[in-house]
Design an enzyme around this catalytic site. Structure first.
Site, mmCIF file in Angstrom:
data_model
loop_
_atom_site.group_PDB
_atom_site.id
_atom_site.type_symbol
_atom_site.label_atom_id
_atom_site.label_comp_id
_atom_site.label_asym_id
_atom_site.label_seq_id
_atom_site.Cartn_x
_atom_site.Cartn_y
_atom_site.Cartn_z
ATOM 1 N N SER A 169 0.955 -1.162 -0.131
ATOM 2 C CA SER A 169 -0.023 -0.082 0.023
ATOM 3 C C SER A 169 0.927 1.261 -0.080
ATOM 4 O O SER A 169 0.741 2.159 -1.000
ATOM 5 C CB SER A 169 -0.993 -0.236 1.210
ATOM 6 N N HIS A 212 15.769 2.816 9.843
ATOM 7 C CA HIS A 212 16.221 4.435 10.361
ATOM 8 C C HIS A 212 15.649 5.432 9.195
ATOM 9 O O HIS A 212 14.924 6.209 9.527
ATOM 10 C CB HIS A 212 17.678 4.758 10.289
ATOM 11 N N GLU A 259 12.894 4.866 7.847
ATOM 12 C CA GLU A 259 11.510 4.857 8.277
ATOM 13 C C GLU A 259 11.133 6.126 9.200
ATOM 14 O O GLU A 259 10.244 6.748 9.357
ATOM 15 C CB GLU A 259 11.201 3.650 8.898
ATOM 16 N N TYR A 269 12.469 8.937 9.236
ATOM 17 C CA TYR A 269 12.458 10.191 8.738
ATOM 18 C C TYR A 269 11.057 10.341 7.662
ATOM 19 O O TYR A 269 10.605 11.130 7.553
ATOM 20 C CB TYR A 269 13.593 10.338 8.042
ATOM 21 N N SER A 329 6.220 24.030 8.105
ATOM 22 C CA SER A 329 6.687 24.896 7.371
ATOM 23 C C SER A 329 5.310 25.579 6.574
ATOM 24 O O SER A 329 5.608 26.529 6.100
ATOM 25 C CB SER A 329 7.522 24.563 6.326
ATOM 26 N N HIS A 379 23.385 2.772 14.617
ATOM 27 C CA HIS A 379 23.144 3.466 15.978
ATOM 28 C C HIS A 379 21.868 2.701 16.607
ATOM 29 O O HIS A 379 21.758 3.052 17.696
ATOM 30 C CB HIS A 379 22.989 4.874 15.923
ATOM 31 N N HIS A 380 21.024 2.040 16.026
ATOM 32 C CA HIS A 380 20.138 1.162 16.600
ATOM 33 C C HIS A 380 20.544 -0.026 17.441
ATOM 34 O O HIS A 380 19.891 -0.575 17.983
ATOM 35 C CB HIS A 380 18.979 0.887 15.816
ATOM 36 N N LYS A 419 16.671 23.481 10.319
ATOM 37 C CA LYS A 419 15.255 23.515 10.082
ATOM 38 C C LYS A 419 14.631 24.314 11.557
ATOM 39 O O LYS A 419 13.897 25.268 11.156
ATOM 40 C CB LYS A 419 14.683 22.092 10.136
#
Lengths: 526, 222, 374
Positions: A170, A254, A256, A258, A269, A303-304, A332
């Site tokens: 999906s 990782h 994911e 983001y 924004s 890093h996980h 940001k």
């Protein structure tokens, strides 16, 4: 609005289905956006009830409400449902509603595929939730599905893999649709660097999804094969390696993360400039920052897994790469603050949530920085500190941005202004209780409480009680949101085409509510 | 969902537009790409390739990307090993004997030998009780012991592991029982030799290295 | 006083003095090894840096929120770019990150340095207990949670070390470099003692090593940190750090105990116990070894762990029952207890299973168990 007036189209006078059949067969981007939205809301209710049960069990030490195996099912399903059933569909709902409106397209590129992408989701959702009622209960190995623990489960584990395949299909179809729409269907004059940032973030998210959902599909397919077909991808007995799964999983996992936050950046924004009555500060650097975050997200998965025993060189590499992500993310935050700086600010509910997002998401970012430090992570890996970290990022980050987006675009969707009094109550109750809920978890993690445990030592009792109380208030406050939305659909002050004084963009040039067909004749963008 | 329910109402109440019941793009009249984009091409949405064909082309690329990434997911498994080979992180480093086998007599490394067994019901698997001290470059043989505890023949295999990981690259195994499957008759006990050289490249401060084997039964579990 | 300074720092940023009790603890526990102390300092450093950035950035934001509102008549200024500013706020964070990465890098290298240990202990994770094997000293034992089931079920008051207590702790000498070799028997576990600054996953089929050097005599408690099934919350770790002399005494007693136990086990085999004696000790052994899966009431968990109450094995011939407990059942979570319990204990627990909860099986004597060992 002449742009929205349909010229006499050849096939227009055609009896359209009504009732349930209408929703099953709709190919209209706004209908499908609405469907995604209500699906996410339903799953949010289910996943939220699970969270309430988890917090109730953790209210005091000892086993009170659920046995450990049920507790593990709850935490696992809570994770899977909130990620794949709530945050991702909710962002897709925004993409469906807003992307065509924001780029001046009449609909998505592939309307029929769009219908398919959506209707796969409820099927997957039913598999996930329904597996609770199978013998042995639902999947209990954590949403990360690490083998060999994942090998020990029953039929519901295979069903979960199937559900993930469906959700992956999906997402991939949805992303192909969104990316094609953005790349090919912009109105004349809408160059890439004129697109609203929300569209940019979704374009990049779509590419991330297309790149990593198949990797997840591959990882769970290998799990399925190990479970049922005698392969040994992750089993040391056959020359495999259980840690390999973690590498493949986090290569998906990782990016994911983001996928779950970039569209949030896009929504924020849009909201902040509107209520600051100022254009977004540093538009170009925002685009570049988003793209660099996306690229870096492929390089930091290790890093996980700092505690699996990787060599020092690998630990150091992953630490430096992870720290690097803080730079574009920082840009940001600075840009948002600069957008508010010397603006003319008002604080409608959408803006309140956006400001809370900037502040609280940054706390999640800071705890991420702490966790990126390998030596500190060795202490904090798999503790409540990590739970606090990703809930700050996903609840006060992703979820708050969704709230901001809902409050911001509801007038466009329903034609009525939001009841600000109810909205403010929702905001203040949520913003305070969410901190009571998650902030003490930092302390619990530092003090040594592991995550995913149904029962804990006595020294953790105080903060757990506080967190649970915060959790109950936060959970109950979300009922207010439902009331706000239903009230807004039923009536209220009529919304103008430009519902907010400072709002800019094509979506505010069509009437509120947005007509069923918009931009059938492309608008001219200067 | 009820079309007259709350979410649908405002859409139909919209002024100024074709009502929902007269939608031009029901699925029954759509071509593969859907009708609206095709219509768009006619109406002049037209930067490069903004047509149904353009959509098809773009989506085809994206499908290929998705399929490639699916394959890449599987490829990560061997790729990871290749990566480890290149960087010397591999657990099962080059098994060939180093050409230049001079013994570094100036130092000794203690090799601890460890045995683990998954299915204690089936096997007894034992490591030599004492660690061995070796000079880097020296050819060493140690023996493990494996016993079939059952009254039926068994097949199994040992998987090696090293600690610290960095030591793996310096273990050059000339012969090892872990290269082969082990077949044991009922109640049979066998001695399993490992012949190896710890090469001279092993770091000077690495004074204790652990070599571990975990024994697993192969084939269908009974 | 390192610690004193740390607590002052903590007190400053939180505005109150940390209470002495562990309750309401806000920070990492007081470190008891050099690595743990360095982790503590790195964490404090990053925390302060983050706090500084937070105050500056959100100070600016809140200033804007109050001064630049429409309701106080502030007009919007339509600037939306400033290259210099943007470059500055890209470069400065980069420099801060480098500054933070430096101490962390050195700590990583030291954490990974497992060379030259004074003592190596092999730790194996089981669902849900730990096994400690002192490789060079021939001492090997299982360490399982000793928290009574009644405390977990809220039937009696909870003890001071609820869920953080074991029947046999790991014992190490103070000031010695202890290398931990980790592996697992079934699923991935993680061995973690916060005060000593060690956490390492235990991975089935592979060994991993880590190390610690305890600076202070004392008892340090930790827990399994990787989800490993239903008993994940109930497999604590207790490390007792003793003086070298006390450690040697403990080691000698352990080695002597092993022999004595072996002698006793031999004696036990030739002895015949009454069903009551067997049941009395069997109930305790059952609670410690079996109840996690089969439950205290013998009803198991439907679909996951089979019931013993009314089961065919427990009510059938003794030989099949002994075989199942001695050798486990392949492909299930039922592990083999032949190396974990001696004949007398096995006879006791099997007898308990065969006679409790309305089961009508025959009692079992240690000699019966011994006869079926292979």
């Amino acid at each position: 609005m002449e742009a929205t007036l349909a010229p006499s189209l050849p096939d227009e006078h055609h009896a359209a289905p009504t009732g349930l059949w209408r929703w099953l067969t709709t190919t209209n981007h706004k209908d499908i956006g609405t469907l995604y939205f209500w699906f996410a809301a339903t799953m949010f209710l289910i996943g939220g009830l699970m969270a309430m049960l988890i917090r109730a069990e953790l209210f005091q030490p000892g086993l009170q409400l659920v046995q450990p195996e049920v507790f593990n099912q709850l935490t696992t399903l809570h994770g899977l449902i909130m990620i794949f059933g709530v945050i991702m569909p909710a962002f897709t709902a925004f993409a469906n509603w807003q992307v065509p409106l924001m780029i001046g397209a009449p609909d998505m590129a592939f309307p029929r595929m769009n219908n398919w992408s959506f209707w796969l989701l409820p099927v997957a959702g039913m598999f996930l939730v329904g597996s609770l009622f199978l013998p042995g209960g639902a999947v209990a190995g954590g949403w990360t599905m690490y083998p060999p623990l994942f090998m020990q489960g029953g039929i519901s584990y295979d069903l979960t893999i199937f559900a993930i395949h469906i959700m992956g299909a999906s997402s991939i179809m949805g992303s192909i649709n969104i990316a094609t729409t953005i790349l090919n269907m912009r109105a004349p004059g809408m160059t890439l660097m004129k697109m609203p940032l929300f569209v940019w973030t979704w374009l990049i998210t779509a590419f991330l999804l297309i790149a990593v959902m198949p990797v997840l599909a591959g990882a769970v397919t290998m799990l399925l094969a190990d479970r049922n077909f005698g392969t040994h991808f992750f089993d040391a007995a056959g020359g495999g390696d259980p840690v390999m799964f973690q590498h493949v999983f986090w290569f998906f996992g990782h990016p994911e993360v983001y996928i779950l936050i970039l569209p949030a950046f896009g929504i924020i924004s849009s909201v902040i400039p509107t209520f600051s009555r100022k254009p977004l500060f540093g538009y170009a650097s925002m685009v570049y920052a988003t793209a660099s975050i996306a690229i870096l997200s492929f390089l930091v998965w290790g890093h996980h897994m700092f505690t699996v025993g990787m060599p020092a060189a690998a630990q150091l590499y992953f630490m430096y790469a992870t720290l690097l992500i803080a730079v574009p993310t920082g840009v940001k935050v600075f840009n948002w603050v600069a957008t508010m700086w010397r603006g003319s600010l008002t604080f409608e509910t959408a803006m309140l949530f956006a400001v809370a997002f900037v502040c609280l998401f940054t706390i999640g970012g800071f705890s991420g920085l702490v966790l990126a430090m390998v030596p500190v992570d060795i202490q904090l890996q798999d503790t409540y500190y990590v739970v606090a970290h990703f809930h700050y990022v996903l609840v006060t980050g992703a979820l708050f941005s969704i709230y901001a987006g809902i409050y911001y675009w509801l007038p466009k969707w329903t034609g009525h202004m939001v009841n600000e009094t109810w909205g403010r109550w929702h905001f203040w109750l949520s913003a305070i209780s969410v901190n009571v809920l998650f902030f003490p978890m930092h302390f619990l993690g530092l003090a040594g409480m592991p995550r995913r445990i149904p029962d804990y030592a006595l020294q953790f009792a105080d903060f757990n009680r506080v967190a649970s109380l915060g959790g109950f208030v936060f959970g109950a406050s979300q009922i207010l949101l439902l009331i706000v939305i239903l009230k807004c659909i039923r009536g209220g002050v009529k919304a103008e085409a430009r519902a907010w004084e400072g709002a800019e963009g094509l979506e505010w040039t069509v009437p509120s509510p947005a007509p069923y067909h918009t931009f059938v004749v492309p608008p001219e963008v200067k | 969902m009820n079309p007259n329910g709350p979410s649908a109402e405002p859409l139909e109440a919209a002024p100024n537009v074709a009502p929902a019941s007269r939608r031009p793009c029901g699925p029954d009249q759509m071509d593969e790409a859907g009708e609206t984009p095709a219509l768009h091409a006619r109406l002049g949405y037209g930067r490069s390739g903004m047509s149904a064909a353009g959509n098809q082309r773009t989506s085809r690329w994206l499908v290929v990307l998705a399929l490639a990434m699916f394959a890449f997911g599987f490829a990560l498994v061997p790729l990871y090993d290749v990566f480890c080979d290149i960087t010397g992180l591999n657990r099962d480093a080059a098994q060939a004997l180093a050409n230049n086998t001079q013994v570094d007599a100036s130092r000794k490394v203690r090799i601890e030998l460890v045995a683990n067994v998954r299915d204690e019901a089936l096997w007894r698997f034992a490591a030599p009780s004492q660690p061995v001290d070796v000079h880097p470059g020296e050819l060493v043989q140690v023996e493990y012991e494996l016993e079939n505890l059952t009254n039926r023949p068994l097949i199994g295999r040992a998987v090696p592991s090293y600690a610290p990981l960095a030591a793996a690259a310096h273990f050059k195994k000339i012969d090892c029982f872990c290269f082969r499957e082990q077949r044991l008759a009922p109640y049979e006990t066998v001695r399993l030799p490992v012949l190896f050289v710890l090469d001279r490249g092993v770091a000077r401060d690495m004074k204790v290295v652990t070599l571990s084997y975990t024994f697993f039964a192969l084939g269908k579990r009974t | 006083m390192r610690l004193g300074r740390r607590q002052v720092v903590m007190a400053c940023w939180l505005g109150w003095i940390q209470p002495a009790a562990a309750d309401w603890a806000l920070n990492l526990p007081a470190p008891k090894s050099d690595i743990a102390a360095r982790i503590y300092d790195i964490h404090t450093l990053i925390l302060l840096v983050c706090l500084g950035i937070f105050v500056v950035v959100f100070g600016a934001m809140f200033y804007a929120l109050f001064k630049h509102r429409k309701s106080v008549g502030h007009e919007a200024h339509h600037f939306h770019e400033h290259t210099t500013v943007e470059v500055i706020w890209t470069v400065i964070p980069l420099l801060i990150l480098v500054g933070m990465a430096w101490p962390a890098t050195r700590a990583v290298l030291d954490q990974k340095d497992t060379t030259n240990p004074d003592l190596t202990i092999k730790v194996t994770g089981y669902q849900w207990k730990w096994e400690y094997d002192y490789l060079q000293d021939g001492v090997k034992f299982i360490s399982a949670s000793s928290t009574p089931a009644d405390q977990i079920a809220n039937k009696v008051a909870k003890g001071a070390h609820y869920l953080l207590e074991v029947d046999e702790p790991m014992v190490v000498p103070v000031g010695k470099k202890v290398r931990i070799l980790l592996t697992s028997h079934d699923v991935i576990h993680a061995w973690w003692v916060s005060e000593l600054g060690v956490k390492q996953d235990a991975i089935p089929g592979f060994i991993r090593d880590t190390w610690f050097r305890a600076n202070e005599i004392g008892t340090y408690r930790g827990q399994c940190a990787e989800l490993c099934g239903r008993g994940h919350a109930f497999m604590p770790i207790v490390v007792e750090v003793k003086s070298e002399a006390d450690y040697q005494t403990w080691l000698a007693a352990k080695q002597a105990g092993k022999q004595a136990k072996a002698v006793a086990a031999v004696a036990a085999v030739s002895k015949t116990y009454s069903a009551e004696e067997l049941k009395a000790s069997g109930e305790k052994i059952y609670a410690a070894n079996c109840a996690a899966c089969h439950q205290a009431d013998g009803k198991g968990l439907p679909g996951v762990f089979p019931a013993l109450a009314g089961s065919k094995v427990a009510n059938g011939p003794a030989a099949a029952h002994i075989d199942r407990v001695l050798h486990g059942k392949d492909g299930t979570a039922m592990s083999a207890f032949q190396d974990q319990l001696d004949d007398a204990d096995l006879a006791a627990v099997i007898t308990w299973e065969r006679t409790a909860w309305g089961n009508k099986g025959s009692p079992v004597q240690p000699a019966d168990v011994k006869a079926q060992r292979k």
